[in-house]
Design a protein around this motif. Sequence first.
Motif, PDB file in Angstrom:
ATOM      1  N   THR A 184       0.896  -0.844   0.140  1.00 12.85           N
ATOM      2  CA  THR A 184      -0.008   0.317   0.225  1.00 12.85           C
ATOM      3  C   THR A 184       1.040   1.272  -0.199  1.00 12.85           C
ATOM      4  O   THR A 184       0.342   1.770  -0.944  1.00 12.85           O
ATOM      5  N   ASN A 185       1.639   0.953   0.916  1.00 15.00           N
ATOM      6  CA  ASN A 185       2.707   2.517   0.559  1.00 15.00           C
ATOM      7  C   ASN A 185       3.591   2.790  -0.642  1.00 15.00           C
ATOM      8  O   ASN A 185       3.426   4.176  -1.094  1.00 15.00           O
ATOM      9  N   ASP A 186       4.179   1.694  -0.636  1.00 13.07           N
ATOM     10  CA  ASP A 186       4.672   1.915  -2.378  1.00 13.07           C
ATOM     11  C   ASP A 186       3.500   1.779  -3.402  1.00 13.07           C
ATOM     12  O   ASP A 186       4.019   2.691  -4.685  1.00 13.07           O
ATOM     13  N   PHE A 187       2.319   0.857  -3.649  1.00 13.55           N
ATOM     14  CA  PHE A 187       2.525   1.133  -4.743  1.00 13.55           C
ATOM     15  C   PHE A 187       0.329   1.730  -4.633  1.00 13.55           C
ATOM     16  O   PHE A 187      -0.413   1.404  -5.577  1.00 13.55           O
ATOM     17  N   GLY A 188       0.393   2.051  -3.556  1.00 11.08           N
ATOM     18  CA  GLY A 188      -1.517   1.832  -3.247  1.00 11.08           C
ATOM     19  C   GLY A 188      -2.606   1.277  -2.912  1.00 11.08           C
ATOM     20  O   GLY A 188      -1.676   0.053  -3.671  1.00 11.08           O
TER      21      GLY A 188
END
Length: 155
Positions: free
Chosen positions: A44-48
């Motif tokens: 989630t942090n890197d790619f949503g």
Amino acid sequence: MSDTFSPPVRRLTITTLAATMAVLGLAAPARAAANPFTAAQACTNDFGGSWAYASDGHRTIYAGGTKVGDVYLMYNGANGHNCVVTLKAISVGSGSGVAALLQVEGSSWVVQSDNYKYYAAVDRSAVDKCVKYSGEVMYGTQWFTNGRTSWGNCG
């Protein structure tokens, strides 16, 4: 009065103090810091998006008997992407070698590798395709790896 302890009491005090220091000095080392991220948080942090753990999507990475990391395959049902995250279990919070690898059927391996504090992550679309995944963690001067080298999680 120059001495408050007699020689036998002094020897006993010194021996007791030395034994206490030895026990404190040989105590088990402090536990390594736990990684503050989960695989879903890293994706989630890197790619949503929203990520779910894929079936057959976890391997633990060992260096001999020492756990050095975990590699996870995650899936985003909304967009058909797969995310591979390698979470460090050693040197957490310090920059050291960690890599995440993902291969989508019909494509080359995609690698994200560097000196990271907590994890490495990579994602790719895999709609109607199978995937392989792997993770690597540097421990000492060697890389240790684990993953799935056969095609799976098709769809």
